[in-house]
Structure formats: structure tokens, C-alpha cells
Design a protein around this motif. Structure first.
Motif, mmCIF file in Angstrom:
data_model
loop_
_atom_site.group_PDB
_atom_site.id
_atom_site.type_symbol
_atom_site.label_atom_id
_atom_site.label_comp_id
_atom_site.label_asym_id
_atom_site.label_seq_id
_atom_site.Cartn_x
_atom_site.Cartn_y
_atom_site.Cartn_z
ATOM 1 N N GLU A 42 73.726 32.302 125.354
ATOM 2 C CA GLU A 42 73.300 32.662 123.997
ATOM 3 C C GLU A 42 74.196 32.087 122.904
ATOM 4 O OE1 GLU A 42 72.511 36.684 121.312
ATOM 5 O OE2 GLU A 42 72.545 36.824 123.520
ATOM 6 N N GLN A 72 73.162 29.276 120.012
ATOM 7 C CA GLN A 72 73.270 29.638 118.588
ATOM 8 C C GLN A 72 74.130 28.619 117.837
ATOM 9 O OE1 GLN A 72 74.790 33.618 119.059
ATOM 10 N NE2 GLN A 72 72.760 34.570 118.872
ATOM 11 N N TYR A 89 66.019 25.651 120.455
ATOM 12 C CA TYR A 89 65.043 26.720 120.217
ATOM 13 C C TYR A 89 64.462 27.219 121.539
ATOM 14 C CZ TYR A 89 64.892 26.128 115.121
ATOM 15 O OH TYR A 89 65.209 26.099 113.784
ATOM 16 N N LEU A 128 67.094 29.254 123.515
ATOM 17 C CA LEU A 128 67.413 30.564 122.951
ATOM 18 C C LEU A 128 66.216 31.513 123.052
ATOM 19 C CD1 LEU A 128 69.731 32.105 121.744
ATOM 20 C CD2 LEU A 128 69.074 31.262 119.469
ATOM 21 N N TYR A 179 66.415 35.155 124.872
ATOM 22 C CA TYR A 179 65.967 36.413 124.257
ATOM 23 C C TYR A 179 64.836 37.063 125.063
ATOM 24 C CZ TYR A 179 68.675 35.291 120.030
ATOM 25 O OH TYR A 179 69.679 35.015 119.141
ATOM 26 N N GLN A 208 65.591 40.960 124.095
ATOM 27 C CA GLN A 208 66.077 41.141 122.714
ATOM 28 C C GLN A 208 64.893 40.885 121.775
ATOM 29 O OE1 GLN A 208 70.124 39.597 121.781
ATOM 30 N NE2 GLN A 208 70.074 38.722 123.862
ATOM 31 N N PRO A 252 63.773 42.082 118.682
ATOM 32 C CA PRO A 252 63.911 41.701 117.257
ATOM 33 C C PRO A 252 64.422 40.270 117.091
ATOM 34 C CG PRO A 252 64.827 43.879 117.643
ATOM 35 C CD PRO A 252 64.566 43.290 118.992
ATOM 36 N N GLN A 253 65.441 39.899 117.896
ATOM 37 C CA GLN A 253 65.981 38.543 117.791
ATOM 38 C C GLN A 253 64.932 37.501 118.174
ATOM 39 O OE1 GLN A 253 67.336 41.156 119.187
ATOM 40 N NE2 GLN A 253 69.564 41.276 118.831
ATOM 41 N N LEU A 254 64.148 37.796 119.203
ATOM 42 C CA LEU A 254 63.091 36.875 119.628
ATOM 43 C C LEU A 254 62.066 36.692 118.520
ATOM 44 C CD1 LEU A 254 61.627 35.186 121.790
ATOM 45 C CD2 LEU A 254 60.604 37.315 122.648
ATOM 46 N N ASP A 310 62.469 37.158 115.308
ATOM 47 C CA ASP A 310 63.079 36.429 114.184
ATOM 48 C C ASP A 310 63.114 34.927 114.456
ATOM 49 O OD1 ASP A 310 63.475 38.732 112.764
ATOM 50 O OD2 ASP A 310 65.606 38.945 113.280
ATOM 51 N N LEU A 311 63.490 34.545 115.667
ATOM 52 C CA LEU A 311 63.595 33.119 115.992
ATOM 53 C C LEU A 311 62.220 32.458 115.980
ATOM 54 C CD1 LEU A 311 65.548 30.868 116.774
ATOM 55 C CD2 LEU A 311 65.192 31.493 119.180
ATOM 56 N N GLN A 353 61.153 32.069 112.351
ATOM 57 C CA GLN A 353 61.833 30.958 111.670
ATOM 58 C C GLN A 353 61.176 29.630 112.024
ATOM 59 O OE1 GLN A 353 66.030 31.032 112.647
ATOM 60 N NE2 GLN A 353 66.156 33.245 112.274
#
Length: 726
Positions: free
Chosen positions: A339, A343, A355, A358, A362, A367, A369-371, A373-374, A377
Motif C-alpha cells: 500500500e 501511494q 492505480y 492500489l 484496497y 478498505q 472508503p479508500q477504494l 475515493d480512489l 478520483q
């Protein structure tokens, strides 16, 4: 080649069984009384064979082509020459006439297709070969360029500069196209002359012009030798490269590859360490892949992660090393270590690989929320998630994860800003892959509200996704929305034509035609849109109307030769017209449409098979049919339909054992067609295998009943009764 009328007549006389007299004698006039016996009908010495008839037709068409060419009707002349060539495909004079006229008309694609055939037949035409290979290289058609160089080299003096140049090109092209043994053989021949230039009679300057004054060509040779498992020759090539353009790090890596091939693993590791100590990164991840392979082969696989970690600690700015180490962590389920690497890579060297890595981390570590968000983006930045499609599919298949992502996205998304847009688009994409169409609709609507300027593209992606998934009614609503909201310019009918196709897939043909014809009026010069209207009629089985629409389509666009996409659509139109003609029992029309395809595309395997099958089914032109179908099978040996055609033509030729072999292959298809089984039964019968014939006919009748072909099933049952056990 010029064939005058007298020459043509003499050829025809010879083929008809007559002959040219050694000396012409005057023939006395004769008169006949009505009471005399009528003259005997002319009987040739031997009946005309299929080959005779083909040659006569070829000469006749060629003569007609010459006439049209002399009148300045070059397009008509070209088609006549092409048709003549169908009857005599190895005639170089006809072929060269086709090439000349196609080039004069600036029909580049046709010129290239026929010129390739000409070089295959006459590789001695080095001027044509050189012109073609240059064009093929420009088009990245390396396979055909390789084939031509091989043919040209056969006709070239072995000790000439041209021969060595062609050999070098053959090596390059063979390596690029994966023919490693051929590449190695070609490069070995070049290297022999490099080692002893006097033996080949070449000067140093000539060799330099062919091999180059930089090391890259020698490196290429070395790589080809390695791929062909010839490490000793690879080392020689790498040494030559080092002499021409010294590169200590690169040479160490190349030697490591050679030692690895020779299974000298300790020496390979030493050379790799020399490369790593240089902190060179030009080889990207290849050295680290080699390290992994050497350690695995040496039974020391457990050392890999530790070695990579030490290298990374000593060279933390090495991006390829960081990517490879992160990949290794993922492969060993060390996601917590992977991870931070990914990052960091996203900050200083953002590639899709970061991308993807990561996202995978996730996903595995849940994870959520992190997934989200990515993914958001990436979707906001690119407007799509196509670049991470494998990861998207994996997430979509994970139902519990999708159940967590959707409610979280409702909180974070559904806002009129870029962050909300990315979040909504990400979930819409995932939901489509998961076949959760209501959820996809909710988030596509939200994404459109967040970024309305993207509405045309989003609706098209959404609608075509639904159409491809068989959700035609949903697709209708999406495309109608695009029409109603006038999201494209007035001269852009994309939504209308997609709506028309969707309506047809729903069985609403009349409505589909109204919408499609409206689109055609908006863009009456668009072949793709006009072709879609014809397709709607064809799909609806309104064959007479479809045939008329396709004929009008061909008449409108057949003079357009600058756009290969248009030519492909015209080819498809002719193939469909052939299918319609056969369905309506207009067999001769079907044959003509297929012949027109082969005029322009002489190697189109679909047309070759279909025309060959039509002839075989009628028991005519069997020798030509066999050659054509064999060509189709050679191109696509696993095509069950082509195997059926080949078996059927063998049957018609009375070659029953060969027919059985091919038809058994055709019948191996999981959902075999009843007609194929009927053919196999007939072949068994012809081969005097009556029990096998009965069993296969029984299966054929059952299959045809399931297909709704009751009349065909009844005909087979009649055969079964006729040949029942006694």
C-alpha cells in the motif's frame, strides 16, 4: 498481355475439341436439298472439362475488360479483370492488369491485396516487392512484409548486398512477429558475414550500412538468439554490441540473460548485481523479472523479497524497482507493505499500474472508503474506468463489497461537483458490470446531474452497455432521452440510430424504421446510418424490402474508395444480399453477390466458403469449390461451418471417406446443426457405413425438429424409412 479476337477464337476452338490445321485448304461450297439428310451435329473430340470452361470464361471476361479499358471505363474494366482472375487465379498477365488498373484508379487497398498475390506468384519482380514491403512496413503489417522478403530473397543473388539486406530485414521482422527460430537463422547468417566479411565479398562500409554503427542491431540479434535458445550466439552478438557502443550496465544485464539460459545461475546473479549497482533503470522491470526467474530456477525463490527490499533501500528513487517490489508484495499477500509503495508511486510516477495495484490492495483489505475515493478520483479525471477494467470486473463480481460501496456512494456522491461526478460514475460503471441495472440507472442519472456537459457521452455509454447486455427496453428509454433532450447537434443523429436499433431488438420494427429513416434524412451521406436502416429490415425478415435497401445503399456508396471502413460496410451489404437471395431461393443472385465480394477481396474466407458451398450443393464447379473451401479451412481450421462445407464438397466429388473425416469434425460442435448431421449421414451412406448413417440421420432429424425445420426433418425421416433395417 493482349489477346485479340483471332487468338481468342483459336483458343476456344482448341478447347472445344477442334484444332488449328497445319495449312488452310479452301472448302468447296455445298448446297443441300430438302430431301437430303440433315448435317450431323458437331461433337467435340473430348467434352470440355471444368478447367476448360473456367479458362474459356476467363478469356472472355479478360477480352471484355480490355474493351472497357479502351473505352475509358476503368472501373468496369477492373471488375471484369478481377472476375477473369477468379476463373484463372494463377494467371500473372491478368493479375498484373488488375494491379495496373487498380493503381491507376488510386484504389490503394485493392492494389495492395492483388499485388501481394502477384509477388507470391512471381517473387522475381523485385521492384514490385520493394514497393510493397515499404508500404506494408508503413502500415505495420509485419507478417506480410516478412513473407514478401522471404520470397524476394529466394530470387536474389546470395553474395549480393541486396541478399544480406533482405536477410537482416527478415531477422528483424521474424523477431517482431514471434518467429524466433526464423529470426535466429537469419541473424546467424548475418553474423557469419560480420565475422568474416571477405567470405561474403562485402566491404566494411557495406556491412555498416546494413548492420548499423550503433549497438542496437546487435542487441536485437542477441535477444533473438536468446528467444531461440541459442545462448552462445547471443553472447557473441552482445559482445559485438559492446564493442560498437560500450555500455557496462547493459552488457552486464545481457550477460546475465545468457548465463541464465545456460543455467549458470551464480554467474547470472553476479552480472545482475553489477547491473543493480549501476543504478541504471533503462531496462525497466526486466532485470527484476530475470532475478525472480533465476532465483526460482536455482531453488532459492524465498530470497526474492529480501533481495528486492535491500535493493530498494539502496536505491529508493528507482521507479521500476518500486513497481516490481509492490507487485511482489501483492503476490505474497503482503498488502500492508504494498500500500505505501503504491501511494508513493501515485504521487511521483502516476501510471495506471499504480492505480490498478492500489485498487487491488484496497479490494483485498476491504478498505471500502479508500477504494471508493480512489475509483472516484480516477473516474473524475479520466471520465471512465476502462483503464482498470479487470479490477472493476473483480469488484463487480464481489456482491458483499458492492453492497457496502453503494450506500457509501450515496452519501459521498449525488452532488453537483467533480468529486460527486467521479463517485457516481464509478458506481454506475460497477453496477453495469454487476448487472444491477436499476442501481446503474440511479448513479448514471446522478453523474449526469453532476456534470451535464458529459451527458451525451454518458448516455451513449449507458445505452450501448444495456443494448450489449440484452436490455433493449431499458436501452430504448436511455436513447430516447438523448433524442428528447437534444443532447447532440441537429446534424448528429447518433441517438436516433441507436434508438432505432434498440426498438428493432424489442420487436418494434415499424417504429424502428420511422426513427431510422429520420436519422437517415439527417445524415444522408453517412454509410453507417443508411446501412443500419437496411439492417433493421433484414433483422425483421422483411427480405424483399431489405434487399432493395441494400441495393440502394450499394448504388449510393460503391464509388467511394478512399475510406476502407465504407468498403467494409459495402462488403457486408453484399454478403447479406447473398444470404437474402439464398433464403428466397434466388441462388444465382446469391452467387453473384459473393462473386462481387471476391472481386474486391479475393481472399475473403467467408465469401470463399459460402460460394464454394453453394456450388457444392448444386454439384457444379466442384474443383473450384474444393480449392476455395480448402483456402477457407486453412485460414480458420476450427470453423465448424467451413469444415461442413469441405466435407460436403468431398461428398459431391464422391470422395466419401474424406467427407466423413471433415464432417465428423464439423459435427463435433456442441450445438451441432441438424443439416451438418444430415450431411454426415449421407457421407456415411456413401462410404457404405449404413448403421452409422442411420444413427446420424436419426440425430439429424431430432435436431432439425428442435430447430423448427420440420420439412427438412421429414425428408430425413423419409431416407430412414427407405434404408430401414430389413
Amino acid at each position: 498481355m493482349r489477346i485479340d479476337c483471332l487468338s481468342l477464337c483459336l483458343v476456344l476452338m482448341a478447347l472445344c475439341g477442334g484444332g488449328t490445321p497445319a495449312k488452310a485448304e479452301p472448302v468447296p461450297r455445298q448446297s443441300y436439298d430438302l430431301d437430303d439428310d440433315p448435317p450431323e451435329p458437331f461433337v467435340p473430340l473430348r467434352p470440355k472439362t471444368e478447367a476448360d470452361r473456367s479458362l474459356i470464361e476467363s478469356l472472355s471476361l479478360f477480352s471484355a475488360g480490355r474493351t472497357e479499358e479502351q473505352r475509358g471505363n476503368f472501373g468496369a474494366a477492373l471488375r471484369l479483370y478481377q472476375r477473369a482472375l477468379q476463373h484463372d487465379p494463377r494467371s500473372l498477365p491478368i493479375l498484373k492488369q488488375v494491379i495496373e488498373v487498380a493503381r491507376g484508379l488510386n484504389r490503394k487497398a485493392e492494389y495492395m491485396r492483388y499485388a501481394l498475390v502477384a509477388v507470391e506468384l512471381d517473387p522475381g519482380d523485385l521492384h514490385l516487392l520493394e514497393e510493397l514491403t515499404r508500404q506494408l512496413m508503413e502500415q505495420n503489417d509485419f507478417e506480410n512484409a516478412l513473407r514478401l522478403y522471404q520470397r524476394g530473397r529466394e530470387k536474389t543473388e546470395k553474395n549480393s548486398v541486396e541478399y544480406l539486406t533482405m536477410t537482416m530485414q527478415i531477422g528483424r521482422l521474424a523477431y517482431v512477429t514471434g518467429h524466433n527460430d526464423l529470426a535466429a537463422e537469419a541473424f546467424a547468417e548475418v553474423m557469419r558475414i560480420v565475422e568474416d566479411p571477405a567470405h561474403g565479398g562485402h566491404t566494411t562500409s557495406q556491412l555498416k550500412s546494413i548492420v548499423g554503427s550503433e549497438g542496437r542491431n546487435y542487441e536485437l540479434m542477441g535477444e533473438a538468439f536468446l528467444s531461440a535458445d541459442r545462448p552462445h550466439e547471443a553472447l557473441k552478438a552482445f559482445e559485438r554490441s559492446q564493442q560498437v557502443a560500450p555500455d557496462k550496465a547493459g552488457f552486464a544485464f545481457n550477460r546475465a540473460q545468457v548465463f541464465a539460459k545456460q543455467k549458470h545461475y551464480d554467474q547470472a546473479l553476479e552480472q545482475l548485481q553489477t547491473y543493480f549497482d549501476s543504478k541504471e533503470t533503462s531496462e525497466d522491470v526486466s532485470p527484476y523479472q530475470l532475478l525472480a526467474g533465476v532465483l526460482d530456477a536455482a531453488g532459492r525463490k524465498q530470497e526474492l523479497t529480501g533481495r528486492l527490499e535491500r535493493l530498494h533501500a539502496a536505491d529508493s528513487q528507482n521507479v521500476p524497482l518500486a513497481y516490481f517490489l509492490a507487485l511482489q508484495y501483492r503476490a505474497t499477500d503482503q498488502f500492508a507493505k504494498a500500500e505505501p509503495l503504491y501511494q508513493d508511486l501515485l504521487k511521483r510516477s502516476p501510471k495506471i499500474a499504480a492505480y490498478r495495484g492500489l485498487i487491488d490492495v484496497y479490494h483485498h483489505t476491504r478498505q471500502v472508503p479508500q477504494l471508493l475515493d480512489l475509483l472516484s478520483q480516477l473516474a473524475a479525471k479520466a471520465g471512465t474506468l476502462d483503464t482498470v477494467d479487470p479490477e472493476v470486473q473483480a469488484i463487480a463480481a464481489d456482491a458483499p463489497l458492492m453492497d457496502q460501496l453503494a450506500p457509501l456512494a450515496r452519501v459521498k456522491g449525488h452532488t453537483r461537483d467533480d468529486e460527486g461526478f467521479g463517485c457516481d460514475l464509478a458506481i454506475a460503471t460497477l453496477a453495469m458490470d454487476a448487472k444491477r441495472y436499476d442501481l446503474a440507472g440511479e448513479f448514471y442519472d446522478a453523474a449526469i446531474r453532476a456534470r451535464y456537459r458529459a451527458a451525451p457521452e454518458l448516455l451513449l455509454v449507458w445505452g450501448t452497455g444495456l443494448l450489449a447486455s440484452g436490455e433493449s427496453e431499458r436501452a430504448v428509454k436511455v436513447f430516447r432521452r438523448g433524442v428528447d433532450e437534444r443532447l447532440t447537434p441537429s446534424d448528429d443523429p447518433r441517438f436516433q440510430i441507436y434508438l432505432a436499433v434498440s426498438l428493432e431488438m424489442c420487436g418494434r420494427t415499424d417504429e424502428a424504421l420511422r426513427v431510422g429513416r429520420t436519422a437517415a434524412k439527417i445524415a444522408d451521406q453517412s454509410p453507417r446510418i443508411l446501412g443500419r436502416v437496411a439492417w433493421i429490415l433484414f433483422h425483421a425478415k422483411r427480405y424483399d424490402e431489405a434487399a432493395q435497401a441494400y441495393r440502394e445503399f450499394i448504388a449510393k456508396f460503391d464509388s467511394e474508395f478512399k475510406d476502407e471502413d465504407v468498403r467494409q460496410q459495402l462488403k457486408e451489404a453484399r454478403l447479406i444480399l447473398s444470404s437474402i437471395s439464398v433464403t428466397l431461393h434466388r441462388i444465382s443472385q446469391g452467387e453473384e453477390w459473393l462473386s462481387q465480394v471476391l472481386d474486391e477481396y479475393p481472399d475473403d474466407v467467408g465469401a470463399l466458403n459460402d460460394l464454394g458451398y453453394l456450388w457444392a450443393d448444386q454439384g457444379k464447379n466442384l474443383d473450384r469449390a474444393l480449392k476455395m473451401i480448402r483456402q477457407a479451412v486453412a485460414a480458420e481450421p476450427k470453423n465448424f461451418a467451413y469444415r461442413d462445407s469441405l466435407g460436403w464438397v468431398y461428398y459431391k466429388l464422391g470422395r466419401f471417406d474424406e467427407a466423413v473425416v471433415e464432417l465428423k469434425l464439423a459435427a463435433a460442435e456442441p450445438n451441432v446443426d441438424g443439416v451438418v448431421l444430415d450431411h454426415l449421414g449421407d457421407a456415411y451412406f456413401g462410404a457404405h457405413r449404413l448403421a452409422d448413417a442411420r444413427d446420424t440421420w436419426t440425430r439429424a432429424a431430432q435436431a432439425l425438429k428442435k430447430q423448427g425445420e420440420l420439412s427438412k426433418a421429414e425428408a430425413i425421416e423419409a431416407k430412414l424409412r427407405q434404408h430401414a433395417k430389413k
